[in-house]
Design a protein around this motif. Sequence first.
Motif, PDB file in Angstrom:
ATOM      1  N   CYS A  30      47.031  65.919 -29.925  1.00 20.50           N
ATOM      2  CA  CYS A  30      47.985  64.980 -30.250  1.00 20.50           C
ATOM      3  C   CYS A  30      49.682  65.601 -29.857  1.00 20.50           C
ATOM      4  O   CYS A  30      49.898  66.701 -30.018  1.00 20.50           O
ATOM      5  CB  CYS A  30      48.435  65.023 -32.066  1.00 20.50           C
ATOM      6  N   CYS A  35      52.137  68.582 -35.612  1.00 23.50           N
ATOM      7  CA  CYS A  35      50.680  67.732 -35.977  1.00 23.50           C
ATOM      8  C   CYS A  35      49.813  68.931 -36.807  1.00 23.50           C
ATOM      9  O   CYS A  35      49.575  69.757 -36.184  1.00 23.50           O
ATOM     10  CB  CYS A  35      50.063  67.385 -34.919  1.00 23.50           C
ATOM     11  N   TRP A  54      49.257  60.790 -26.061  1.00 23.25           N
ATOM     12  CA  TRP A  54      48.513  60.382 -27.200  1.00 23.25           C
ATOM     13  C   TRP A  54      48.960  60.792 -28.387  1.00 23.25           C
ATOM     14  O   TRP A  54      49.469  62.097 -28.688  1.00 23.25           O
ATOM     15  CB  TRP A  54      46.831  60.676 -27.201  1.00 23.25           C
ATOM     16  N   THR A  55      49.199  60.023 -29.568  1.00 25.72           N
ATOM     17  CA  THR A  55      49.590  60.446 -30.888  1.00 25.72           C
ATOM     18  C   THR A  55      48.541  60.133 -31.781  1.00 25.72           C
ATOM     19  O   THR A  55      47.865  58.829 -31.618  1.00 25.72           O
ATOM     20  CB  THR A  55      50.842  59.816 -31.398  1.00 25.72           C
ATOM     21  N   CYS A  56      48.058  60.955 -32.619  1.00 28.28           N
ATOM     22  CA  CYS A  56      47.076  60.926 -33.643  1.00 28.28           C
ATOM     23  C   CYS A  56      47.566  59.539 -34.618  1.00 28.28           C
ATOM     24  O   CYS A  56      48.757  59.518 -34.886  1.00 28.28           O
ATOM     25  CB  CYS A  56      46.675  61.984 -34.347  1.00 28.28           C
ATOM     26  N   CYS A  59      50.033  61.257 -37.489  1.00 26.14           N
ATOM     27  CA  CYS A  59      51.318  61.034 -36.958  1.00 26.14           C
ATOM     28  C   CYS A  59      52.090  60.014 -36.749  1.00 26.14           C
ATOM     29  O   CYS A  59      53.252  59.634 -37.122  1.00 26.14           O
ATOM     30  CB  CYS A  59      51.495  62.043 -35.673  1.00 26.14           C
TER      31      CYS A  59
END
Length: 73
Positions: A30, A35, A54-56, A59
């Motif tokens: 992430c 994170c 990419w961001t989870c 988050c």
Amino acid sequence: MKHKAIEVQDQGDCICEEELDRSTDNVIKCRRPGCEMQWYHLACVKLQQKPCNWTCEACKKSDGRQGGKVAWR
């Protein structure tokens, strides 16, 4: 499915709670600083390829605050 872990001090586990090996191509990090989980298996986050920046989901749901709790297990 158990993944072989490498010896790294900040090694984390994926949301599946299996250890992961960041030296393989089947994990993603992430991009959000702070994170809680940081690293994920691609399959666990339903990805086949690594996207850029990419961001989870945790988050994304943290309303722009730094990092996110893993509440979507």
